[in-house]
Write an enzyme that holds these catalytic residues in place. Structure first.
Site, short mmCIF file in Angstrom:
data_model
loop_
_atom_site.label_atom_id
_atom_site.label_comp_id
_atom_site.label_asym_id
_atom_site.label_seq_id
_atom_site.Cartn_x
_atom_site.Cartn_y
_atom_site.Cartn_z
N SER A 128 0.81 -1.22 0.00
CA SER A 128 0.00 0.00 0.00
C SER A 128 0.84 1.27 0.00
CB SER A 128 -0.94 0.01 1.21
OG SER A 128 -0.21 -0.04 2.42
N HIS A 152 1.68 4.16 7.50
CA HIS A 152 1.74 4.76 6.17
C HIS A 152 2.37 6.15 6.23
CE1 HIS A 152 -1.55 1.75 5.94
NE2 HIS A 152 -0.94 1.47 4.79
N ASP A 212 -0.31 7.57 10.00
CA ASP A 212 -1.13 6.78 10.93
C ASP A 212 -0.31 5.79 11.75
OD1 ASP A 212 -0.39 4.96 9.01
OD2 ASP A 212 -2.41 4.53 8.29
#
Length: 258
Positions: A37, A212, A209
């Site tokens: 991601s 990320h 967070d």
């Protein structure tokens, strides 16, 4: 002029775009960003991938092949589908940016967890495959996972109905394994885990967070990755002429020449 599909088409247009034309297709070099991601989101506003793509505009396509949630076990399975072994235009560089999911704690997140020994072997297998597909080791760049801020990530986990499923110390083990594997394979490596914590600096500014990247984190990755990429793309020419160099009276002379 002649009519086709209910419209008039000029003979000049037909001549220029005829299948019999001897025009050569433009082959755009590629840089492939392969990861989880953190790579998938890298084309968002202020993302590190979009920054690299901007630097290489008109010279190279930067291809985002980030797969949110993936680990190296799954990545090495899909890599041949992303870059077929018979590719006629091998990329000029490939980044491999995994580990943030592999390092999940087995008892908390068994689906994404990959043992560190297997993680290492998976990286080696991907490098070996890339070499077979025409991408030599000196065109591959490993990127380690960034450090994990446990308190911030725990809040995210609670919102998703689970307990903390990663630890920074374990992430560091995978980052170190990535660095060691890079040395064994003869590929470059961007060690984010170490760089972001260098000299005891507050690495939380690089994270949105806890896991990320924040805007500052994306800038950090783009800056450091470019230092490794620049030499690999330095010789790429500017594709198609600068507008001021186009022959305005006979643009085909400029735009269709090699």
């Amino acid at each position: 002029m002649y009519e086709t599909a209910g419209s008039l088409v000029s003979n000049d247009f037909v001549l220029l775009f005829s299948p019999m034309s001897k025009m050569k297709n433009i082959i755009w070099p590629q840089v492939i960003l392969f990861g989880d991601s953190i790579t998938q989101f890298s084309f968002q506003l202020n993302g590190w991938g979009s920054e690299i793509a901007n630097k290489l505009a008109r010279k190279c396509d930067v291809v985002n092949r980030g797969l949110s949630g993936y680990n190296t076990r799954w990545a090495k399975v899909v890599l041949p589908r992303i870059l077929p072994p018979t590719a006629s235009n091998p990329p000029v560089a490939v980044t491999i940016f995994f580990g943030a999911n592999d390092c999940s704690l087995e008892d908390k997140n068994p689906q994404q967890h990959v043992p560190c020994e297997e993680f290492t072997q998976n990286l080696k297998d991907m490098v070996k495959y890339l070499a077979s597909a025409g991408v030599p080791n000196d065109k591959v760049i490993f990127i380690t996972p960034p450090p994990l801020h446990e308190a911030s990530w725990e809040k995210e986990c609670i919102l998703k109905g689970c307990s903390l499923n990663r630890l920074n110390s374990v992430t560091g083990q995978y980052a170190q394994a990535c660095v060691q594997t890079a040395g064994q394979c003869g590929v470059d490596v961007l060690d984010l885990w170490s760089l972001m914590q260098k000299d005891g600096q507050d690495f939380t500014v690089y994270l949105a967070d806890g896991l990320h990247l924040s805007v500052k984190g994306n800038q950090f990755v783009a800056e450091h990755l470019w230092r490794l990429l620049e030499s690999r793309v330095a010789d790429l020419p500017f594709i198609l002429p600068y507008w001021g160099d186009v022959d305005a009276k006979n643009p085909e002379n400029s735009l269709l020449s090699d």
